[in-house]
Write a protein that holds these residues in place. Structure first.
Motif, PDB file in Angstrom:
ATOM      1  N   SER A 348      17.166 -31.656  35.024  1.00  0.00           N
ATOM      2  CA  SER A 348      16.236 -32.713  34.635  1.00  0.00           C
ATOM      3  C   SER A 348      16.566 -34.018  35.341  1.00  0.00           C
ATOM      4  O   SER A 348      15.671 -34.730  35.814  1.00  0.00           O
ATOM      5  CB  SER A 348      16.280 -32.908  33.112  1.00  0.00           C
ATOM      6  OG  SER A 348      15.468 -33.998  32.726  1.00  0.00           O
ATOM      7  N   THR A 351      15.391 -33.890  38.925  1.00  0.00           N
ATOM      8  CA  THR A 351      13.932 -34.003  39.000  1.00  0.00           C
ATOM      9  C   THR A 351      13.474 -35.439  38.796  1.00  0.00           C
ATOM     10  O   THR A 351      12.600 -35.950  39.515  1.00  0.00           O
ATOM     11  CB  THR A 351      13.278 -33.091  37.948  1.00  0.00           C
ATOM     12  OG1 THR A 351      13.682 -31.736  38.180  1.00  0.00           O
ATOM     13  CG2 THR A 351      11.764 -33.182  38.017  1.00  0.00           C
ATOM     14  N   GLN A 352      14.060 -36.100  37.811  1.00  0.00           N
ATOM     15  CA  GLN A 352      13.685 -37.495  37.538  1.00  0.00           C
ATOM     16  C   GLN A 352      14.054 -38.392  38.711  1.00  0.00           C
ATOM     17  O   GLN A 352      13.334 -39.365  39.010  1.00  0.00           O
ATOM     18  CB  GLN A 352      14.360 -37.991  36.258  1.00  0.00           C
ATOM     19  CG  GLN A 352      14.025 -37.202  35.005  1.00  0.00           C
ATOM     20  CD  GLN A 352      12.539 -37.050  34.783  1.00  0.00           C
ATOM     21  OE1 GLN A 352      11.772 -38.014  34.924  1.00  0.00           O
ATOM     22  NE2 GLN A 352      12.114 -35.840  34.434  1.00  0.00           N
ATOM     23  N   THR A 353      15.158 -38.077  39.383  1.00  0.00           N
ATOM     24  CA  THR A 353      15.560 -38.861  40.551  1.00  0.00           C
ATOM     25  C   THR A 353      14.528 -38.743  41.671  1.00  0.00           C
ATOM     26  O   THR A 353      14.140 -39.739  42.303  1.00  0.00           O
ATOM     27  CB  THR A 353      16.938 -38.401  41.048  1.00  0.00           C
ATOM     28  OG1 THR A 353      17.897 -38.568  40.009  1.00  0.00           O
ATOM     29  CG2 THR A 353      17.380 -39.203  42.263  1.00  0.00           C
ATOM     30  N   ASN A 355      11.361 -37.910  41.301  1.00  0.00           N
ATOM     31  CA  ASN A 355      10.136 -38.577  40.854  1.00  0.00           C
ATOM     32  C   ASN A 355      10.238 -40.091  41.013  1.00  0.00           C
ATOM     33  O   ASN A 355       9.262 -40.769  41.383  1.00  0.00           O
ATOM     34  CB  ASN A 355       9.843 -38.235  39.398  1.00  0.00           C
ATOM     35  CG  ASN A 355       9.376 -36.802  39.222  1.00  0.00           C
ATOM     36  OD1 ASN A 355       8.923 -36.180  40.184  1.00  0.00           O
ATOM     37  ND2 ASN A 355       9.480 -36.284  38.012  1.00  0.00           N
ATOM     38  N   LEU A 356      11.416 -40.613  40.712  1.00  0.00           N
ATOM     39  CA  LEU A 356      11.594 -42.069  40.789  1.00  0.00           C
ATOM     40  C   LEU A 356      11.500 -42.553  42.232  1.00  0.00           C
ATOM     41  O   LEU A 356      10.921 -43.620  42.507  1.00  0.00           O
ATOM     42  CB  LEU A 356      12.935 -42.454  40.173  1.00  0.00           C
ATOM     43  CG  LEU A 356      13.214 -43.952  40.019  1.00  0.00           C
ATOM     44  CD1 LEU A 356      12.104 -44.620  39.221  1.00  0.00           C
ATOM     45  CD2 LEU A 356      14.559 -44.177  39.346  1.00  0.00           C
ATOM     46  N   GLN A 387       7.751 -45.507  36.499  1.00  0.00           N
ATOM     47  CA  GLN A 387       9.127 -45.837  36.873  1.00  0.00           C
ATOM     48  C   GLN A 387      10.016 -45.949  35.634  1.00  0.00           C
ATOM     49  O   GLN A 387      11.120 -45.400  35.593  1.00  0.00           O
ATOM     50  CB  GLN A 387       9.155 -47.151  37.657  1.00  0.00           C
ATOM     51  CG  GLN A 387       8.620 -47.041  39.069  1.00  0.00           C
ATOM     52  CD  GLN A 387       8.550 -48.389  39.746  1.00  0.00           C
ATOM     53  OE1 GLN A 387       8.348 -49.422  39.096  1.00  0.00           O
ATOM     54  NE2 GLN A 387       8.704 -48.396  41.069  1.00  0.00           N
ATOM     55  N   LYS A 389       9.490 -44.615  32.725  1.00  0.00           N
ATOM     56  CA  LYS A 389       9.611 -43.282  32.127  1.00  0.00           C
ATOM     57  C   LYS A 389      10.684 -42.473  32.851  1.00  0.00           C
ATOM     58  O   LYS A 389      11.546 -41.845  32.212  1.00  0.00           O
ATOM     59  CB  LYS A 389       8.264 -42.567  32.197  1.00  0.00           C
ATOM     60  CG  LYS A 389       8.312 -41.115  31.756  1.00  0.00           C
ATOM     61  CD  LYS A 389       6.971 -40.432  31.995  1.00  0.00           C
ATOM     62  CE  LYS A 389       7.067 -38.936  31.717  1.00  0.00           C
ATOM     63  NZ  LYS A 389       5.782 -38.238  31.991  1.00  0.00           N
ATOM     64  N   PHE A 390      10.659 -42.477  34.188  1.00  0.00           N
ATOM     65  CA  PHE A 390      11.632 -41.700  34.945  1.00  0.00           C
ATOM     66  C   PHE A 390      13.047 -42.246  34.756  1.00  0.00           C
ATOM     67  O   PHE A 390      14.020 -41.486  34.668  1.00  0.00           O
ATOM     68  CB  PHE A 390      11.273 -41.703  36.434  1.00  0.00           C
ATOM     69  CG  PHE A 390       9.939 -41.059  36.730  1.00  0.00           C
ATOM     70  CD1 PHE A 390       9.486 -40.011  35.944  1.00  0.00           C
ATOM     71  CD2 PHE A 390       9.148 -41.498  37.791  1.00  0.00           C
ATOM     72  CE1 PHE A 390       8.251 -39.404  36.207  1.00  0.00           C
ATOM     73  CE2 PHE A 390       7.919 -40.905  38.057  1.00  0.00           C
ATOM     74  CZ  PHE A 390       7.464 -39.854  37.260  1.00  0.00           C
ATOM     75  N   GLN A 391      13.167 -43.559  34.690  1.00  0.00           N
ATOM     76  CA  GLN A 391      14.486 -44.168  34.472  1.00  0.00           C
ATOM     77  C   GLN A 391      15.044 -43.803  33.098  1.00  0.00           C
ATOM     78  O   GLN A 391      16.218 -43.457  32.958  1.00  0.00           O
ATOM     79  CB  GLN A 391      14.373 -45.692  34.622  1.00  0.00           C
ATOM     80  CG  GLN A 391      14.124 -46.147  36.044  1.00  0.00           C
ATOM     81  CD  GLN A 391      13.710 -47.600  36.123  1.00  0.00           C
ATOM     82  OE1 GLN A 391      13.306 -48.210  35.131  1.00  0.00           O
ATOM     83  NE2 GLN A 391      13.789 -48.161  37.319  1.00  0.00           N
ATOM     84  N   ASN A 393      14.205 -41.195  31.361  1.00  0.00           N
ATOM     85  CA  ASN A 393      14.506 -39.763  31.376  1.00  0.00           C
ATOM     86  C   ASN A 393      15.831 -39.481  32.073  1.00  0.00           C
ATOM     87  O   ASN A 393      16.568 -38.574  31.694  1.00  0.00           O
ATOM     88  CB  ASN A 393      13.376 -38.997  32.061  1.00  0.00           C
ATOM     89  CG  ASN A 393      12.125 -38.916  31.200  1.00  0.00           C
ATOM     90  OD1 ASN A 393      12.166 -39.189  30.005  1.00  0.00           O
ATOM     91  ND2 ASN A 393      11.014 -38.547  31.804  1.00  0.00           N
ATOM     92  N   GLN A 394      16.135 -40.246  33.118  1.00  0.00           N
ATOM     93  CA  GLN A 394      17.424 -40.104  33.791  1.00  0.00           C
ATOM     94  C   GLN A 394      18.575 -40.406  32.825  1.00  0.00           C
ATOM     95  O   GLN A 394      19.553 -39.662  32.747  1.00  0.00           O
ATOM     96  CB  GLN A 394      17.503 -41.058  34.984  1.00  0.00           C
ATOM     97  CG  GLN A 394      16.882 -40.530  36.266  1.00  0.00           C
ATOM     98  CD  GLN A 394      17.171 -41.449  37.425  1.00  0.00           C
ATOM     99  OE1 GLN A 394      17.128 -42.676  37.284  1.00  0.00           O
ATOM    100  NE2 GLN A 394      17.457 -40.873  38.578  1.00  0.00           N
TER     101      GLN A 394
END
Length: 417
Positions: A348, A351-353, A355-356, A387, A389-391, A393-394
């Protein structure tokens, strides 16, 4: 873990992605908190006190039965050749069969050994609880840092929007949307503050100190490149399983004690009778007191209860074996699940990295439109939301990685107590 918005510091995220996969060493800060918890936590002290009591019981059973003393006065004095008996004094001591006391000591020692495993288990659980609470605190703090950066970024966007309104390339609605987004950010910031206070209170309680004590966090969570190799064989020495071995051993000692209890008891005693002199006669041993040594034997003729105890002990051993196997299966399931979820957390995060990075590229494209006066603030808000959201999630994925690691440590690490 600290992640800054790429619009403010564009190169930070790329550097951070590398740092997240460097080998993580247990922080001295966390180790210090764990040591403080182990020293002060009342639950640990409770289990240690129970173990001390169980150990002291070894001294309790290291005794022989009470010595019996008795005395009696002859109301109707029996006459003997040497005189009338006036009073009688007796002392008697029963002794268990050879090895009986040692059997009781061994049984009490076996029980105390099993009780010690409760201390070890409680300490392991406390270490896991402190670690997880510590990771939760860092996670909340990192989310707060991300929010501050994003709120500052929205301020920048708001200034751009106001300028665009003045030149007629944006509407007041764009400014209002930005301000509403800022309100949501501030609301989330306040909620995180409440969450932080609650988690800090929980951690302080584990350390048995004032709940309002401030905990200074300097550690950054970094997912390592390679995970520690873990397998189910590590469960063999887990204290939750070792405890069943020691309970099984205590039942064995209980049966040995049962066999000793079924053996005879031998007793030694002495009767002393005071004899009054006969005044009308003169002969040897006139009025001579009586001394009578005695030996007695206590035999359990009706030994049905000892046979029943033997059967019960055998059934208990079978029960303990089933309990151990059941617990081992559950621990193995928990270990496999923790390893799987830790792997999922790393996936995860990766993936978030990705996406970011893509969201950052999209933001760059949008911001270039500002130079030509074609900046779409609705799209800017959408990208900024992605951004954030992805941060978040990271951060959450990193927390989950370390939470699962703490569970794996509880289940698999060899004991060093």
């Amino acid at each position: 873990m600290k992640i800054n918005n790429p619009y403010i510091q564009k190169n930070f995220i790329l550097i951070l992605c590398t740092l997240f996969f460097t080998l993580s060493v247990k922080s001295q800060e966390l180790q210090r908190l764990i040591e403080e918890a182990l020293a002060n936590n009342p639950e640990i002290q409770q289990f240690e006190m129970q173990f001390t009591i169980a150990t002291e019981k070894v001294n309790e059973v290291n005794t022989i039965p009470n010595t019996e003393f008795s005395t009696g006065y002859f109301v109707s004095e029996p006459e003997t050749r040497t005189g009338a008996q006036k009073a009688k004094f007796s002392v008697k001591q029963m002794l268990p069969w050879f090895g009986g006391i040692s059997a009781r000591e061994n049984y009490a020692t076996a029980l105390s050994d099993a009780k010690y495993e409760d201390v070890v288990i409680a300490k392991r659980k406390l270490i896991a609880s402190v670690s997880q609470s510590y990771y939760n605190l860092i996670t909340i703090k990192d989310k707060q840092d991300i929010l501050v950066i994003n709120i500052d970024l929205l301020d920048t966007y708001e200034a751009l929007a106001l300028t665009s309104v003045e030149v007629g390339t944006a509407s007041a609605v764009d400014v209002l949307k930005l301000q509403m987004r800022q309100n949501e950010m501030e609301q989330l910031q306040q909620i995180l503050e409440q969450n932080y206070n609650a988690e800090q209170s929980l951690l302080n309680n584990l350390l048995n100190r004032t709940t309002s004590t401030n905990i200074v966090l300097t550690q950054e969570l970094e997912i390592p490149f390679q995970d520690e190799i873990t397998n189910s064989e590590d469960l063999v020495v887990h204290p939750e399983l070792t405890k069943y071995d020691k309970i099984y051993h205590s039942v064995e000692q209980s049966e040995l004690l049962n066999q000793k209890d079924a053996a005879p008891m031998i007793g030694f005693g002495l009767d002393y009778v005071i004899v009054q002199e006969r005044p009308d006669m003169n002969f040897n041993d006139n009025g001579k007191d009586i001394f009578m040594p005695m030996v007695s034997l206590s035999i359990p003729v009706f030994n049905k209860k000892y046979n029943s105890k033997t059967k019960q002990n055998k059934l208990k051993q079978e029960e303990i074996s089933f309990q151990k196997q059941d617990r081992k299966n559950k621990l193995k399931t928990a270990l496999d699940k923790a390893i799987s979820e830790r792997n999922s957390a790393k996936i995860s995060f990766n993936t978030q990295t990705k996406n970011l990075v893509q969201a950052n590229n999209a933001e760059d494209i949008l911001m270039k439109g500002y130079e030509s006066g074609m900046l779409d603030f609705t799209q800017v808000l959408d990208i900024q939301e992605l951004q954030l959201k992805f941060q978040m999630n990271q951060i959450e994925a990193t927390k989950n990685y370390f939470i699962q690691s703490s569970i794996i440590n509880y289940l698999s690490h060899h004991r060093n107590d």
